[in-house]
Write a protein that holds these residues in place. Structure first.
Motif, PDB file in Angstrom:
ATOM      1  N   THR A 236      -3.508   3.779  12.303  1.00 43.22           N
ATOM      2  CA  THR A 236      -2.148   4.003  12.795  1.00 43.22           C
ATOM      3  C   THR A 236      -1.989   3.223  14.088  1.00 43.22           C
ATOM      4  O   THR A 236      -2.873   3.279  14.942  1.00 43.22           O
ATOM      5  CB  THR A 236      -1.935   5.496  13.103  1.00 43.22           C
ATOM      6  OG1 THR A 236      -2.545   6.232  12.060  1.00 43.22           O
ATOM      7  CG2 THR A 236      -0.464   5.839  13.145  1.00 43.22           C
TER       8      THR A 236
ATOM      9  N   SER B  65     -11.799  13.600   7.965  1.00 46.25           N
ATOM     10  CA  SER B  65     -11.568  12.581   6.938  1.00 46.25           C
ATOM     11  C   SER B  65     -12.773  12.394   6.027  1.00 46.25           C
ATOM     12  O   SER B  65     -12.625  12.068   4.858  1.00 46.25           O
ATOM     13  CB  SER B  65     -11.153  11.251   7.573  1.00 46.25           C
ATOM     14  OG  SER B  65     -12.001  10.929   8.635  1.00 46.25           O
TER      15      SER B  65
ATOM     16  N   CYS C  97      -3.074  -0.963   6.549  1.00 48.41           N
ATOM     17  CA  CYS C  97      -4.288  -0.968   5.717  1.00 48.41           C
ATOM     18  C   CYS C  97      -4.866  -2.380   5.719  1.00 48.41           C
ATOM     19  O   CYS C  97      -4.367  -3.250   5.000  1.00 48.41           O
ATOM     20  CB  CYS C  97      -3.956  -0.584   4.275  1.00 48.41           C
ATOM     21  SG  CYS C  97      -3.142   1.016   4.164  1.00 48.41           S
TER      22      CYS C  97
ATOM     23  N   LEU D 273      -0.078   8.381   2.332  1.00 46.83           N
ATOM     24  CA  LEU D 273      -0.694   7.725   3.499  1.00 46.83           C
ATOM     25  C   LEU D 273       0.263   6.685   4.079  1.00 46.83           C
ATOM     26  O   LEU D 273       0.344   6.492   5.282  1.00 46.83           O
ATOM     27  CB  LEU D 273      -2.018   7.073   3.093  1.00 46.83           C
ATOM     28  CG  LEU D 273      -3.120   8.039   2.636  1.00 46.83           C
ATOM     29  CD1 LEU D 273      -4.334   7.277   2.122  1.00 46.83           C
ATOM     30  CD2 LEU D 273      -3.547   8.975   3.756  1.00 46.83           C
TER      31      LEU D 273
ATOM     32  N   ASN E  39       0.799  -1.235   0.000  1.00 42.57           N
ATOM     33  CA  ASN E  39       0.000   0.000   0.000  1.00 42.57           C
ATOM     34  C   ASN E  39       0.828   1.280   0.000  1.00 42.57           C
ATOM     35  O   ASN E  39       0.284   2.365   0.181  1.00 42.57           O
ATOM     36  CB  ASN E  39      -0.933   0.006   1.216  1.00 42.57           C
ATOM     37  CG  ASN E  39      -2.016  -1.045   1.099  1.00 42.57           C
ATOM     38  OD1 ASN E  39      -2.862  -0.964   0.220  1.00 42.57           O
ATOM     39  ND2 ASN E  39      -1.965  -2.063   1.946  1.00 42.57           N
TER      40      ASN E  39
ATOM     41  N   MET F 154      -8.473   5.139   4.417  1.00 47.03           N
ATOM     42  CA  MET F 154      -7.379   5.691   5.229  1.00 47.03           C
ATOM     43  C   MET F 154      -6.746   4.540   6.014  1.00 47.03           C
ATOM     44  O   MET F 154      -7.456   3.647   6.464  1.00 47.03           O
ATOM     45  CB  MET F 154      -7.913   6.699   6.252  1.00 47.03           C
ATOM     46  CG  MET F 154      -8.949   7.655   5.728  1.00 47.03           C
ATOM     47  SD  MET F 154      -8.259   8.853   4.618  1.00 47.03           S
ATOM     48  CE  MET F 154      -7.315   9.809   5.749  1.00 47.03           C
ATOM     49  N   PRO F 155      -5.433   4.571   6.239  1.00 46.09           N
ATOM     50  CA  PRO F 155      -4.842   3.505   7.056  1.00 46.09           C
ATOM     51  C   PRO F 155      -5.122   3.727   8.548  1.00 46.09           C
ATOM     52  O   PRO F 155      -5.380   4.851   8.970  1.00 46.09           O
ATOM     53  CB  PRO F 155      -3.344   3.632   6.786  1.00 46.09           C
ATOM     54  CG  PRO F 155      -3.148   5.026   6.324  1.00 46.09           C
ATOM     55  CD  PRO F 155      -4.430   5.511   5.726  1.00 46.09           C
TER      56      PRO F 155
ATOM     57  N   MET G 185      -0.241  14.353   7.552  1.00 47.48           N
ATOM     58  CA  MET G 185      -1.509  13.762   7.133  1.00 47.48           C
ATOM     59  C   MET G 185      -2.638  14.304   8.013  1.00 47.48           C
ATOM     60  O   MET G 185      -3.716  14.646   7.536  1.00 47.48           O
ATOM     61  CB  MET G 185      -1.445  12.246   7.230  1.00 47.48           C
ATOM     62  CG  MET G 185      -2.666  11.580   6.666  1.00 47.48           C
ATOM     63  SD  MET G 185      -2.504   9.792   6.763  1.00 47.48           S
ATOM     64  CE  MET G 185      -3.702   9.432   8.016  1.00 47.48           C
ATOM     65  N   GLU G 186      -2.374  14.426   9.326  1.00 47.83           N
ATOM     66  CA  GLU G 186      -3.414  14.936  10.225  1.00 47.83           C
ATOM     67  C   GLU G 186      -3.759  16.391   9.891  1.00 47.83           C
ATOM     68  O   GLU G 186      -4.914  16.796   9.969  1.00 47.83           O
ATOM     69  CB  GLU G 186      -2.968  14.811  11.686  1.00 47.83           C
ATOM     70  CG  GLU G 186      -2.902  13.367  12.147  1.00 47.83           C
ATOM     71  CD  GLU G 186      -2.719  13.186  13.657  1.00 47.83           C
ATOM     72  OE1 GLU G 186      -2.977  12.075  14.148  1.00 47.83           O
ATOM     73  OE2 GLU G 186      -2.308  14.150  14.334  1.00 47.83           O
TER      74      GLU G 186
ATOM     75  N   PRO H  94       1.532   2.826   9.799  1.00 50.08           N
ATOM     76  CA  PRO H  94       0.184   2.724   9.235  1.00 50.08           C
ATOM     77  C   PRO H  94      -0.116   1.270   8.885  1.00 50.08           C
ATOM     78  O   PRO H  94       0.791   0.495   8.590  1.00 50.08           O
ATOM     79  CB  PRO H  94       0.275   3.566   7.966  1.00 50.08           C
ATOM     80  CG  PRO H  94       1.709   3.491   7.567  1.00 50.08           C
ATOM     81  CD  PRO H  94       2.516   3.261   8.806  1.00 50.08           C
TER      82      PRO H  94
END
Length: 959
Positions: free
Chosen positions: A307, A950, A76, A52, A47, A304-305, A940-941, A74
């Motif tokens: 965390t 999101s 997925c 991401l 991924n 989205m992955p 990313m945040e 991360p």
């Protein structure tokens, strides 16, 4: 695409299949990784997109040995499993997103979950009907039976002889052990396996109990079921498993597991996250998976992955061989005890060693399912020959099995028992010797307190003596032999300390472990044949969990015997497990309360916390299904099975447990003969066919959901009201009032709506305005697809301590008018006046389990930012995920050191070039200026926050 493209290879035995050869990529480091970490590594390689999931993430996982506990990575997952109630908000959001995308000029058909999502509908089943609900059951002492009002037999019974347990389909006398049990309810059969009366081999009509429960379930939940049906028709990647096919975890396990995904000839390992607390079961099949909150599953569905901190992995080494009397449950409980003592909280556990092959898949999935009990994130059993054999029974075809085995061996995810194979290196190793395991029960208050069955009598005696606490009941010595006489159904019975009043055989954790359920059935058969019975006031029930277990029980011919002892099927859904049992008979309740009797419940589910079943049953024991039946026959837990008989047989002789306990050999023979792969075939047909009511349920087919404005269950939420093609720069928060001024350790339970809807609450006022009576309110859980109810239930917890109020109450002060109002009413006024609001809080804001509405609720109340001394990690990321800024006071500062009263107005400016952990200035209306840290951990945040969370971030991707 992934920078790791060069690592793609073809499978030698099946050249058309491709995969990432992670074992070559990782080299010698990969070979020492625990199997579970290898799965994380493969996912990060496959991924990797540079945004991401980055290359450094994959390398961090490969360096697990030095990086464990130090880095966030991360993940997925390959798919998602939702359980009905938790699945509703996610599906409602997708329906709303389709609408928003269309309004913004995009194509709504493109809006679908990013990964396969299976939604099972099971938690709404309540035991509304069951034999003890018929308080005045006729026929206390045998003789002729009248048809039962609630269970309406199909034909009137013949004059003579009496029919079998209230069933009129059977003609002829039921001599053996009638014992005054009267209503009959046999389980809903998988088609074409009619149950025969064991005495006359006449087919028995389908039980009314199960049908009635299904009707109530459909009635109560029609609207939500229609919404689910619409979802399954219009969304790609969504499949819905209709009500009454089984419980989330069983269906999940029996039917949804892929083990290896084959997507357009590209192979990768199966992995899953789910909102069902039993999701971890799948690790028993070598599938990495664990339970997460509704908001995380929704993020995964949005692509989205997740965390997670790269976890430590504890290796659990199994050696030795198991004793014959120990059931699978004893093995499970023993292993879980070792793990609890080893402190595995927040870690992965992985099994290795020569003993692993002795555990059946059912044993493994049960151990994996118990991980919340010992605090591990998951307990992983890599795929081995035992797994492959099981998959063959579970209906995997030969070609799929060959590919699965070849692929797992190619990427070194297959565990073999050969001594030559290298064991991975673990963070620590726990050893368990299987030969040391003896049968236990757990209780009387906590599932971690275990009592060896042969010590049960003396241990219960000790609990009576001990002072009130985690084990003791503090009963005065002179009262320990008290006996309360009680009249029930025309007979007198005596209740004493230790009497069993609830006996529930629940196949929940012992899921598809037919050996323990079968053992209970065979024990019942031998008991009935010997002439033993169960006293009629004991609340007995049988929840087989999935159609599969019923299949075992019915095809082996033991169901009628269980039913004869009063263990009757009450529908397939998590029932006693979530405290949905119907109450005990009034007479028995009164006697227990009057005599202050320590009555017992014995059950085979996973939960036994005090008063959880029924407030007057103070001792609850978890035991294996055959022991539940044994204690029900004995009628008390104050028994030493070795020296005291269970009862007297029809021939007047004493009968001991050892006389009717099935041997492992008997069990295996019956199991071999009944457990046929046909079961899985039928399960599959049943899933594909669905059930009649589900198939007849009408649902729209339109691309967009036709929202019913009158609905009180399902509403289009307003998360996407401001969706535009481009994200606006973060807006300053100007002159915000403080909605709530909270202290330390505010939990998600304080924030998020849960439980029943209080009559004086804002949600109750709303439902009343819609014409509902309090009887029809249902719970917050049931209405979590209606944001109007959920927003009103946010901060509606009566234990909420708001400093503006000074005592626990779900209230706050609306400063412009000075009124004290419900939190929702104040927030609504602020929104009408166009005044933004923030929350002030102390340390550890958002503790507790993840709840989907703990972030959505405050967002819809108009909360723009939370200002706290510290946050619970998961809750902090959920706030960002919905579009609320988490701000933190600088170390050593808090509202009191800064002299804040919370009555000021606050202004916060967000610069366009926001960066992680940046310092921001806050100005107050009293002229104070102080600095806070913007708790964004990575870019990313920040991207998510700038997009308004999101949901909006993903919706823009569809534009």
């Amino acid at each position: 695409g992934s920078p790791y493209q060069p690592a793609i290879e073809t499978l030698e035995s099946h050249p058309e299949k491709k995969f990432y050869n992670v074992s070559n990529l990782g080299g010698a480091k990969y070979d020492t990784l625990p199997y579970s970490i290898r799965v994380l590594f493969e996912s990060s390689v496959r991924n990797c997109d540079g945004f991401l999931v980055k290359e450094t993430d994959a390398m961090n996982i490969l360096d697990w040995k030095t990086k464990q506990n130090c880095v966030e990575v991360p993940f997925c997952p390959a798919r998602v499993v939702l359980q009905d109630f938790t699945g509703i908000p996610a599906m409602v959001d997708f329906a709303a997103m389709r609408e928003a995308v269309r309004n913004a000029g995009g194509d709504p058909v493109k809006v679908n979950p990013a990964c396969p999502t299976d939604l099972t509908v099971d938690h709404s089943l309540q035991i509304d009907f069951s034999k003890c609900a018929i308080q005045n059951a006729p026929n206390p002492g045998g003789g002729e039976q009248k048809p039962l009002a609630r269970l309406s037999p199909l034909k009137p019974p013949l004059r003579k002889p009496p029919p079998c347990r209230g069933h009129s389909g059977c003609r002829g006398s039921c001599g053996a052990g009638e014992g005054g049990r009267s209503s009959g309810a046999f389980p809903a059969q998988i088609e074409n396996t009619p149950i025969l009366c064991p005495f006359h081999l006449q087919p028995v009509p389908e039980p009314e109990t199960v049908l009635k429960n299904q009707e109530m379930e459909f009635g109560r939940n029609r609207e939500r079921l229609q919404f689910f049906k619409w979802s399954s028709k219009v969304f790609e990647n969504i499949s819905i498993i209709p009500p009454e096919t089984g419980m989330a975890h069983q269906v999940n396990l029996e039917y949804l597991s892929r083990v290896v995904f084959d997507v357009k000839n590209f192979l990768h390992p199966d992995s899953v996250v789910g909102t069902d607390s039993h999701t971890t079961m799948v690790n028993g099949l070598g599938i990495l998976g664990w339970g997460v909150g509704g908001i995380e599953t929704e993020a995964v569905m949005l692509g989205m992955p997740l965390t997670l901190t790269l976890p430590e992995v504890v290796g659990c080494q199994l050696t030795g061989t198991v004793s014959p009397l120990a059931t699978s449950i004893d093995i499970v409980i023993s292993i879980t005890k070792h793990l609890r003592q080893a402190d595995v909280a927040g870690k992965f556990v992985e099994f290795f060693g020569s003993g692993v092959s002795q555990l059946s898949i059912a044993d493994r999935t049960t151990i994996a399912n118990m991980c919340p009990e010992y605090g591990a994130i998951l307990s992983f059993f890599p795929v081995d020959n035992v797994t492959l054999k099981h998959l063959k029974h579970a209906g995997f075809d030969k070609a799929k099995l060959e590919v699965t085995e070849a692929y797992l061996k190619a990427v070194k995810l297959f565990r073999s028992d050969e001594s030559s194979s290298r064991e991975p290196e673990y963070s620590q190793v726990v050893q368990v010797n299987l030969s040391s395991i003896i049968p236990y029960v757990s209780g009387p208050k906590r599932s971690q307190d275990r009592v060896a069955v042969n010590n049960m009598k003396s241990d219960f005696q000790a609990c009576l003596n001990e002072k009130s606490g985690v084990k003791g009941f503090q009963i005065a010595a002179e009262k320990q032999n008290d006996v309360m006489p009680v009249q029930y159904e025309g007979n007198e019975y005596k209740l004493s300390h230790g009497c069993v009043v609830i006996a529930a055989v629940i196949s929940c954790t012992n899921n598809c472990n037919p050996s323990v359920m079968l053992a209970a059935g065979l024990l019942a058969k031998k008991a009935v044949e010997a002439g033993l019975a169960v006293k009629p006031y004991i609340r007995t029930s049988l929840s087989p969990g999935s159609g599969m277990v019923t299949h075992y029980l019915s095809s082996s011919g033991v169901l009628p015997y269980l039913s004869k002892l009063g263990f009757e099927v009450v529908g397939y859904g998590c029932s006693t497990c979530v405290g949905n049992t119907a109450p005990l008979p009034e007479a028995i309740r009164n006697a227990i309360k009057q005599g202050d009797i320590i009555a017992c419940g014995v059950l085979s589910g996973t939960k036994n916390f005090e008063g959880c079943l029924c407030d007057c049953v103070r001792a609850n024991y978890l035991a294996s299904p055959p022991l539940v039946v044994a204690y029900a026959i004995a009628g008390t837990v104050q028994i030493d099975f070795d020296t005291e008989p269970l009862g007297t047989g029809s021939d007047g002789k004493s009968i001991y447990l050892r006389d009717i306990w099935p041997t492992r050999q008997e069990l295996h023979t019956v199991e071999e003969e009944c457990v046929i792969s046909s079961m899985f075939k039928e399960l599959k047909e049943k899933m594909e066919k669905g059930n009649k009511r589900w198939n007849l349920l009408e649902a729209p087919e339109s691309t967009l959901f036709p929202w019913d404005l009158k609905s009180t269950y399902i509403r289009c939420p307003s998360f996407f009201d401001k969706l535009a093609k481009e994200a606006a720069p973060p807006q300053a928060v100007e002159n915000a009032h403080v909605l709530l001024f909270l202290g330390d350790s505010v939990t998600t339970d304080h924030i998020s709506p849960a439980g029943s809807i209080a009559r004086s609450s804002a949600a109750a006022k709303y439902l009343t305005s819609k014409g509902l009576t309090p009887r029809e309110f249902n719970s917050y859980g049931a209405r979590r697809g209606n944001d109007a109810v959920m927003t009103r239930g946010t901060f509606a917890n009566i234990k909420l301590l708001n400093k503006f109020i000074g005592k626990p109450a779900p209230k706050t002060v609306h400063f412009p008018s000075g009124q004290t109002l419900d939190v929702f009413e104040a927030a609504e006024l602020y929104q009408k006046e166009g005044i933004p609001v923030i929350i002030l809080a102390g340390k550890k804001y958002g503790l507790g389990s993840s709840r989907d509405w703990a972030a959505k609720g405050p967002f819809l109340l108009g909360v723009k930012a939370v200002l706290a001394e510290s946050y619970e990690k998961v809750h902090r990321s959920q706030l960002i995920g919905i579009g609320i800024a988490p701000l933190q006071f600088r170390p050593g500062e808090n509202p009191s050191t800064l002299g804040l009263t919370g009555r000021e107005q606050f202004s916060i400016l967000f610069p366009p070039d926001l960066s992680p952990r940046m310092t921001l200035d806050i100005k107050t209306s009293t002229g104070k200026v102080f600095s806070v840290i913007a708790l964004f951990e990575n870019n990313m945040e920040i991207t998510l926050y700038k997009n308004g969370g999101s949901l909006n971030f993903v919706a823009r991707r569809f534009l």
